[in-house]
Design a protein around this motif. Structure first.
Motif, PDB file in Angstrom:
ATOM      1  N   UNK A  77       0.839  -1.211   0.000  1.00 15.20           N
ATOM      2  CA  UNK A  77       0.000   0.000   0.000  1.00 15.20           C
ATOM      3  C   UNK A  77       0.864   1.248   0.000  1.00 15.20           C
ATOM      4  N   UNK A  78       1.903   1.200   0.838  1.00 14.44           N
ATOM      5  CA  UNK A  78       2.801   2.361   0.890  1.00 14.44           C
ATOM      6  C   UNK A  78       3.428   2.584  -0.487  1.00 14.44           C
ATOM      7  N   UNK A  79       3.857   1.472  -1.089  1.00 15.07           N
ATOM      8  CA  UNK A  79       4.528   1.571  -2.389  1.00 15.07           C
ATOM      9  C   UNK A  79       3.571   2.115  -3.452  1.00 15.07           C
ATOM     10  N   UNK A  80       2.328   1.642  -3.399  1.00 14.78           N
ATOM     11  CA  UNK A  80       1.359   2.133  -4.393  1.00 14.78           C
ATOM     12  C   UNK A  80       1.173   3.632  -4.258  1.00 14.78           C
ATOM     13  N   UNK A  81       1.124   4.070  -2.985  1.00 14.45           N
ATOM     14  CA  UNK A  81       0.953   5.513  -2.754  1.00 14.45           C
ATOM     15  C   UNK A  81       2.179   6.281  -3.239  1.00 14.45           C
ATOM     16  N   UNK A  82       3.331   5.682  -2.993  1.00 12.02           N
ATOM     17  CA  UNK A  82       4.581   6.394  -3.279  1.00 12.02           C
ATOM     18  C   UNK A  82       4.948   6.353  -4.766  1.00 12.02           C
ATOM     19  N   UNK A  83       4.730   5.204  -5.403  1.00 15.39           N
ATOM     20  CA  UNK A  83       5.228   5.064  -6.776  1.00 15.39           C
ATOM     21  C   UNK A  83       4.123   4.991  -7.827  1.00 15.39           C
ATOM     22  N   UNK A  84       2.885   5.069  -7.386  1.00 11.32           N
ATOM     23  CA  UNK A  84       1.762   5.088  -8.326  1.00 11.32           C
ATOM     24  C   UNK A  84       1.805   3.929  -9.293  1.00 11.32           C
ATOM     25  N   UNK A  85       1.885   4.269 -10.568  1.00 13.20           N
ATOM     26  CA  UNK A  85       1.809   3.243 -11.610  1.00 13.20           C
ATOM     27  C   UNK A  85       3.143   2.519 -11.838  1.00 13.20           C
ATOM     28  N   UNK A  86       4.205   3.091 -11.302  1.00 11.87           N
ATOM     29  CA  UNK A  86       5.518   2.497 -11.559  1.00 11.87           C
ATOM     30  C   UNK A  86       5.684   1.203 -10.753  1.00 11.87           C
ATOM     31  N   UNK A  87       5.217   0.127 -11.352  1.00  9.01           N
ATOM     32  CA  UNK A  87       5.150  -1.133 -10.616  1.00  9.01           C
ATOM     33  C   UNK A  87       6.544  -1.670 -10.287  1.00  9.01           C
ATOM     34  N   UNK A  88       7.431  -1.425 -11.225  1.00 12.25           N
ATOM     35  CA  UNK A  88       8.789  -1.946 -11.014  1.00 12.25           C
ATOM     36  C   UNK A  88       9.420  -1.347  -9.753  1.00 12.25           C
ATOM     37  N   UNK A  89       9.253  -0.029  -9.652  1.00 11.91           N
ATOM     38  CA  UNK A  89       9.819   0.654  -8.484  1.00 11.91           C
ATOM     39  C   UNK A  89       9.115   0.211  -7.206  1.00 11.91           C
ATOM     40  N   UNK A  90       7.796   0.095  -7.348  1.00 16.07           N
ATOM     41  CA  UNK A  90       7.017  -0.303  -6.171  1.00 16.07           C
ATOM     42  C   UNK A  90       7.444  -1.688  -5.692  1.00 16.07           C
ATOM     43  N   UNK A  91       7.594  -2.603  -6.650  1.00 16.21           N
ATOM     44  CA  UNK A  91       7.989  -3.971  -6.270  1.00 16.21           C
ATOM     45  C   UNK A  91       9.365  -3.983  -5.634  1.00 16.21           C
ATOM     46  N   UNK A  92      10.238  -3.162  -6.202  1.00 14.34           N
ATOM     47  CA  UNK A  92      11.609  -3.121  -5.681  1.00 14.34           C
ATOM     48  C   UNK A  92      11.603  -2.588  -4.235  1.00 14.34           C
ATOM     49  N   UNK A  93      10.786  -1.583  -4.033  1.00  7.96           N
ATOM     50  CA  UNK A  93      10.692  -0.994  -2.687  1.00  7.96           C
ATOM     51  C   UNK A  93      10.249  -2.055  -1.670  1.00  7.96           C
ATOM     52  N   UNK A  94       9.213  -2.793  -2.058  1.00  2.59           N
ATOM     53  CA  UNK A  94       8.691  -3.814  -1.145  1.00  2.59           C
ATOM     54  C   UNK A  94       9.753  -4.894  -0.915  1.00  2.59           C
ATOM     55  N   UNK A  95      10.343  -5.324  -2.017  1.00  2.00           N
ATOM     56  CA  UNK A  95      11.312  -6.419  -1.924  1.00  2.00           C
ATOM     57  C   UNK A  95      12.506  -6.003  -1.038  1.00  2.00           C
ATOM     58  N   UNK A  96      12.995  -4.799  -1.282  1.00  2.95           N
ATOM     59  CA  UNK A  96      14.160  -4.348  -0.504  1.00  2.95           C
ATOM     60  C   UNK A  96      13.843  -4.333   0.983  1.00  2.95           C
ATOM     61  N   UNK A  97      12.671  -3.807   1.304  1.00  4.36           N
ATOM     62  CA  UNK A  97      12.328  -3.732   2.734  1.00  4.36           C
ATOM     63  C   UNK A  97      12.129  -5.120   3.314  1.00  4.36           C
ATOM     64  N   UNK A  98      11.412  -5.953   2.583  1.00  5.93           N
ATOM     65  CA  UNK A  98      11.132  -7.296   3.126  1.00  5.93           C
ATOM     66  C   UNK A  98      12.440  -8.064   3.327  1.00  5.93           C
ATOM     67  N   UNK A  99      13.353  -7.851   2.400  1.00  4.58           N
ATOM     68  CA  UNK A  99      14.628  -8.579   2.531  1.00  4.58           C
ATOM     69  C   UNK A  99      15.439  -8.152   3.752  1.00  4.58           C
ATOM     70  N   UNK A 100      15.121  -6.980   4.252  1.00  4.70           N
ATOM     71  CA  UNK A 100      15.851  -6.525   5.443  1.00  4.70           C
ATOM     72  C   UNK A 100      15.287  -7.124   6.731  1.00  4.70           C
TER      73      UNK A 100
END
Ligand SMILES: CCCCCCCCCCCCC[C@H](O)CC(=O)SCCNC(=O)CCNC(=O)[C@H](O)C(C)(C)COP(=O)(O)OP(=O)(O)OC[C@H]1O[C@@H](n2cnc3c(N)ncnc32)[C@H](O)[C@@H]1OP(=O)(O)O
Ligand SMILES: NC(=O)c1ccc[n+]([C@@H]2O[C@H](COP(=O)([O-])OP(=O)(O)OC[C@H]3O[C@@H](n4cnc5c(N)ncnc54)[C@H](O)[C@@H]3O)[C@@H](O)[C@H]2O)c1
Length: 740
Positions: A491-514
């Motif tokens: 949800x945060x990623x959708x708000x932050x990156x809108x339609x840019x799914x690649x960026x949104x996915x990367x954001x989620x992945x990076x955080x989850x990996x931490x």
């Protein structure tokens, strides 16, 4: 205690000769000291230079201190701690490898010279470093590491290396690795990274060897986590190492040559020292920073020194140098090439050094540095710069920050041993350091409790780029927590990156990996900088947890509780770290509520409080400072409000819906009080109110609520269980179906 552990050696033989670093004058040093001072005759000196000697010394058996020049250790791999089972149980043993030079200084000032008085050494050592627990300090003089990286990797396994639980200090003299640069790429840099990962409060790294470009990359990695350091070490502009060429206007007229004493050897030695001299000199006497400093110190204008210290960021900016590791002054480059071609086992890297004339240091320069550092060390009232003045800019590699710690390289003393003056200076140096470290760096956070709050806290911490270990009692809860975090991050990623799914996915992945999860809090506690407890709201349970964490965690680790209603002071009483304890009260839902109450108890140190405040900001929140009073700020007001709403419902004065609607539309709250109670969790509400009632039985505001008790008794805990004052099952089923 093992008889062999302490070797009483004859006067002429205090320490074995140090066979590294191109200097063979330890005996001379000691002779000199013997003449000048009352040198002990029963000195404990462990510098096993052969494995035979080392074997007989078995320092793992010592009760309180071991003084080992690391040189010896390499020759005694059989002393690997992990091979000696006793090591594991000998928590009281201090495995400190103090540099020989520091030992010498200690000897002059500590009349400790019997085994029983060894503790005095510790006291001195503690004074120098302001360690609260010397047992957790390791001094690695890793000249010894030359060619022994496998050994190091082997011995200093994460679980075994005590320094991994260091409170503040690890000093690594790193010159050896330069010589073995090929290995630097592999094992050694892996080990280094481990150090860096595990010792975020590393104080000093004397990275003489990190000359090569690839090493510098490691260096970057290394320093990311270094919070506290001023390294004063100009010593590698070595007397006796170089044949000093004629100087004109401060410029060497011909390349410097290694002194005949220092021809190529198979250890760390002149190559390293020489290169250090040209490449990585802190507070280099050839630079204007140094001049300013020298003038001030020599004129005893101590205020000017203070100003200098406080102002050094500006100076450095202007001079395009780093303090600590000041951008290197360089020898005229032909000298480098000459040495390179003669000794030929290293690569010359001219970038990013600036080439400018190199002055040869004289003794006075050393004293100046020494005085300066001693002054800084002993002036508790100096406000050493905080990290903020230093733009810590990873992009441009300006990564080194001056803060509260000061470290000398022992070569100061080595080079100066002949003069009484150094002893005098050293006594200044040995004064207790009152104003030591400031703020702790928080890189690794341990969140305990993977419920509503804990998972939210883990989420925002990881999203802010910090490593998180999330702990709960069962894998099921943890799995649920991680999946909740993923969806919330989405949800945060959708708000932050809108339609840019690649960026949104990367954001989620990076955080989850931490985020790592585990059911064992003890193990990750060793490596955490900050622990945030968000378990069940019960004082005894929290205290039990903190008591065990206090034993497991590193000394530097800050403990916090996210309690809604308990006294932080009461919780902290379960630990011995009142100064590193505070409250971090987040609000639900954590990802969306901007407030964090930072709660201070009486013992909370400024450094801890500042670190918590900073942490709250780093995770995107607005911190407010609170005293440890019941309910802090928000709950002091919120609890009576919600309680009144529940009683209103109990009395039948209004329906739940009407109470909530009224407060939303009439008072502008985003949620009504009963909705909010469901949202918070009715079990949490009950624990709060029960706890407060227990503490103040006469207060009608805190009387138990039959309705609340009934709901909790029926397992109706609010949203999290699917029902409370309201039923959420239908809504949750709908959400699950739509994937929201
Ligand atoms: C008699 C005895 C009785 C005893 C009683 C004792 C009671 C004691 C109770 C004290 C409890 C204390 C507990 C604790 O110590 C302190 C607290 O935490 S108190 C709780 C504080 N919280 C609140 O008050 C919350 C109030 N509610 C709100 O502010 C909002 O409702 C909301 C939660 C922020 C949600 O906003 P809405 O607009 O309603 O929600 P939406 O669903 O529309 O979302 C808006 C927007 O946000 C995005 N979003 C949703 N979830 C997330 C998420 N997890 N992360 C990131 N973003 C999220 C969503 O996508 C929407 O985005 P948009 O569409 O707008 O772009
Ligand atoms: N719910 C809120 O709105 C809110 C807001 C601010 C603060 N808090 C406080 O945060 C804390 C947690 O509240 P919550 O709402 O997240 O509760 P929760 O019930 O959702 O989560 C608590 C979690 O802790 C786990 N747990 C219990 N004992 C444990 C232990 N010894 N070790 C590891 N895990 C353990 C439980 O399994 C559970 O998953 C409480 O102190 C509460 O007062 C709650």
């Amino acid at each position: 205690m093992n008889k062999n552990a302490v070797r009483r050696v004859g006067k002429a033989n205090y320490l074995a000769r140090s066979n590294h670093s191109g200097i063979d004058d330890n005996n001379a040093t000691f002779s000199a000291l013997t003449m000048q001072q009352k040198v002990p005759t029963d000195l404990l000196a462990l510098e096993p230079s052969t494995s035979q000697q080392a074997e007989s010394m078995d320092y793992l058996d010592l009760p309180s201190a071991v003084v080992v020049d690391g040189n010896g250790v390499v020759t005694a791999p059989h002393l690997q701690p992990e091979k000696d089972e006793r090591h594991a149980t000998r928590k009281s043993t201090i495995f400190a490898m103090l540099s020989l030079e520091i030992l010498m200084i200690l000897l002059q000032h500590a009349d400790f010279l019997t085994q029983q008085k060894l503790r005095k050494v510790c006291k001195y050592w503690r004074a120098v470093l302001n360690l609260s627990d010397l047992q957790e300090s390791v001094w690695l003089d890793s000249q010894s590491l030359i060619g022994t990286h496998d050994f190091v990797a082997e011995v200093y396994r994460p679980r075994q290396l005590w320094s991994f639980t260091l409170p503040r200090t690890l000093s690594i003299t790193y010159n050896g690795l330069f010589y073995q640069r090929k290995e630097m790429d592999g094992e050694a840099s892996r080990v280094l990274r481990k150090f860096a990962d595990r010792c975020p409060n590393l104080v000093t790294l004397d990275l003489r060897g990190l000359y090569l470009k690839e090493c510098i990359d490691d260096w970057n990695v290394f320093f990311r986590g270094v919070p506290y350091s001023l390294t004063v070490s100009a010593s590698q502009i070595v007397f006796g190492m170089l044949d000093v060429p004629e100087m004109r206007n401060g410029v060497a007229q011909e390349p410097m040559k290694p002194h005949r004493r220092c021809r190529r050897r198979t250890g760390s030695g002149p190559t390293v020292d020489l290169l250090h001299a040209v490449r990585q000199v802190e507070l280099n006497p050839a630079n204007s920073v140094f001049d300013a400093l020298r003038n001030s110190v020599e004129a005893s204008r101590l205020d000017a020194v203070r100003e200098w210290v406080e102002d050094c960021a500006t100076v450095l900016m202007k001079d395009q140098r780093w303090l600590g590791f000041v951008r290197a002054e360089s020898l005229p480059s032909p000298a480098i090439h000459r040495i390179s071609s003669e000794w030929g086992d290293f690569e010359v890297v001219t970038e990013p050094a600036e080439v400018s004339p190199q002055k040869v240091v004289n003794g006075q320069d050393y004293f100046t540095l020494l005085k300066f550092a001693a002054y800084i060390l002993t002036r508790g009232d100096i406000a050493l710069p905080r990290p903020t003045p230093f733009k810590f800019d990873f992009e441009t590699d300006r990564f080194y920050r001056l803060m509260g710690g000061v470290s000398f390289h022992a070569d100061f003393f080595r080079r100066l041993h002949r003069g009484k003056k150094v002893i005098k200076m050293a006594s200044v140096f040995l004064q207790p350091v009152r104003h030591y470290s400031k703020k702790a760096a928080i890189n690794h956070v341990l969140v305990i409790g993977g419920g509503l709050m804990g998972s939210g806290i883990a989420q925002i911490t990881a999203a802010a780029g910090m490593k998180v270990t999330l702990v709960d009692q069962s894998q099921d809860v943890l799995k649920k927590a991680v999946s909740g975090i993923e969806s919330s991050l989405g949800k945060v990623a959708r708000k932050q990156f809108g339609e840019d799914k690649e960026k949104a996915d990367k954001f989620v992945k990076t955080a989850v990996e931490l985020i790592q999860t585990t059911t064992d809090a003890q193990q990750p506690a060793q490596f955490a900088d900050l622990i945030i407890e968000a378990i069940v709201e019960n004082l005894d349970t929290k205290k039990t947890l903190f008591t065990s964490l206090d034993k497991a965690a590193s000394n530097h680790t800050i403990f916090t509780s996210n309690t809604s209603s308990l006294s932080i002071t009461d919780i902290a009483a379960a630990t011995k770290r009142q100064d590193r304890f505070g409250g971090l009260h987040f609000f639900s839902p954590v990802p969306m509520m901007k407030l964090v109450e930072v709660v201070r108890i009486e013992g909370t140190s400024d450094a801890t409080f500042d670190a918590l405040f900073d942490f709250a900001k780093k995770v995107g929140k607005v911190p407010v400072a609170c005293k440890d009073t019941p309910g802090f700020i928000v709950n002091r007001l919120l609890v009576p409000y919600i309680m009144e709403a529940v009683r209103m419902l109990e009395r039948g004065d209004a329906s739940a819906e009407d109470i909530d609607t009224a407060m939303k539309l009439g008072a502008g709250y985003p949620m009504g009080p009963l909705e909010l109670a469901d949202f918070v969790g009715l079990d949490v509400c009950k624990m709060i109110i029960d706890g407060w009632h227990k503490n103040d039985k006469a207060q009608p505001l805190f009387f138990p609520s039959p309705m609340l008790n009934k709901l909790v008794g029926e397992g109706k805990l609010g949203r999290k269980s699917g029902s409370g004052f309201y039923d959420y099952k239908a809504q949750q089923a709908k959400q699950a179906k739509s994937g929201r």
